[in-house]
Design a protein around this motif. Structure first.
Motif, short mmCIF file in Angstrom:
data_model
loop_
_atom_site.label_atom_id
_atom_site.label_comp_id
_atom_site.label_asym_id
_atom_site.label_seq_id
_atom_site.Cartn_x
_atom_site.Cartn_y
_atom_site.Cartn_z
N ALA A 122 0.85 -1.19 0.00
CA ALA A 122 0.00 0.00 0.00
C ALA A 122 0.89 1.24 0.00
CB ALA A 122 -0.92 0.01 1.22
N ALA A 123 0.54 2.20 -0.84
CA ALA A 123 1.22 3.50 -0.88
C ALA A 123 0.17 4.55 -0.55
CB ALA A 123 1.84 3.75 -2.25
N LEU A 124 0.31 5.16 0.61
CA LEU A 124 -0.67 6.11 1.10
C LEU A 124 -0.04 7.50 1.17
CD1 LEU A 124 -1.92 3.97 4.13
CD2 LEU A 124 -2.70 3.85 1.76
N GLN A 125 -0.46 8.42 0.31
CA GLN A 125 0.01 9.79 0.40
C GLN A 125 -0.85 10.51 1.43
OE1 GLN A 125 -0.80 12.34 -2.94
NE2 GLN A 125 0.94 13.64 -2.49
N VAL A 126 -0.21 11.09 2.43
CA VAL A 126 -0.96 11.74 3.50
C VAL A 126 -0.41 13.14 3.76
CG1 VAL A 126 -1.63 9.59 4.65
CG2 VAL A 126 0.48 10.71 5.31
N TYR A 127 -1.27 13.99 4.26
CA TYR A 127 -0.91 15.35 4.66
C TYR A 127 -1.35 15.56 6.11
CZ TYR A 127 -0.28 16.27 -0.31
OH TYR A 127 0.13 16.23 -1.61
N PRO A 128 -0.62 14.96 7.06
CA PRO A 128 -1.02 15.14 8.46
C PRO A 128 -0.86 16.59 8.88
CG PRO A 128 1.08 13.99 8.31
CD PRO A 128 0.58 14.16 6.91
N GLU A 129 -1.76 17.06 9.75
CA GLU A 129 -1.70 18.44 10.23
C GLU A 129 -0.50 18.67 11.13
OE1 GLU A 129 -5.30 19.75 12.09
OE2 GLU A 129 -6.46 19.52 10.24
N ASP A 130 -0.10 17.63 11.85
CA ASP A 130 1.00 17.79 12.81
C ASP A 130 1.60 16.41 13.11
OD1 ASP A 130 -0.86 16.57 14.58
OD2 ASP A 130 -1.55 18.54 15.27
N ALA A 131 2.64 16.43 13.94
CA ALA A 131 3.32 15.18 14.30
C ALA A 131 2.39 14.22 15.05
CB ALA A 131 4.55 15.49 15.14
N GLU A 132 1.44 14.76 15.79
CA GLU A 132 0.50 13.91 16.52
C GLU A 132 -0.36 13.08 15.57
OE1 GLU A 132 -3.34 14.57 19.39
OE2 GLU A 132 -1.61 15.89 19.71
N GLN A 133 -0.84 13.70 14.49
CA GLN A 133 -1.63 12.95 13.50
C GLN A 133 -0.76 11.90 12.81
OE1 GLN A 133 -3.77 15.28 10.64
NE2 GLN A 133 -5.32 15.90 12.13
N MET A 134 0.49 12.26 12.50
CA MET A 134 1.38 11.30 11.85
C MET A 134 1.59 10.09 12.75
SD MET A 134 5.19 11.82 10.23
CE MET A 134 4.67 13.25 9.34
#
Length: 158
Positions: free
Chosen positions: A90-102
């Protein structure tokens, strides 16, 4: 690109408008309007690979009172593990708002025994930075539990 390499693909989005935008005349495709925070509505071990662009981070946001980001991420990654063949990617491109979401996303993936890595593209640019979570499913997956439907992922429907 996926089609050019002989692969079949299925579009999945919570927004019917986004699915409509992705349709191209003369190019048939299967699309499903579905909230992936409730799991993935496909048969077990049906996909060799999964690509997600800018979708998973939305599971970290409670847009309705009943939304629990941790539970929604767990549902998604449990479903992802179920629909991928053993060793599937799986290749998931993500844009987390901050380190906590990551970290929330990372922990949910690890909780389903995925292996992989987070990769940053343009890591020093605030405007162009992209994150990719590159995963592989466990090589051995247990058989469905007794009473679990092939499609339901344990919810008892089939």
């Amino acid at each position: 690109v996926v089609e050019k390499h002989g692969h079949f693909w299925v579009g999945l989005d919570v927004s019917a408008d986004m699915l409509e935008e992705s349709r191209q005349e003369g190019r048939p495709c299967d699309q499903l309007c579905h909230d992936m925070g409730t799991g993935l509505p496909f048969r077990r071990r049906i996909f060799d690979g999964v690509i997600s662009i800018s979708a998973v981070q939305w599971l970290c946001v409670a847009t309705k009172p009943e939304h629990n980001p941790e539970r929604r991420l767990q549902n998604f990654f449990r479903g992802l593990k179920r629909v991928l063949v053993p060793g599937g990617r799986a290749a998931l491109q993500v844009y987390p708002e901050d380190a906590e979401q990551m970290e929330l996303i990372r922990q949910a993936a690890l909780g389903q025994d995925f292996g992989g890595v987070f990769v940053a593209d343009f890591p020093t640019s605030e405007n162009s930075k992209k994150f990719f979570l590159l995963l592989y499913a466990p090589k051995e997956q247990p058989p469905p539990e007794r009473g679990e439907s092939e499609r339901s992922g344990g919810r008892g429907r089939g």
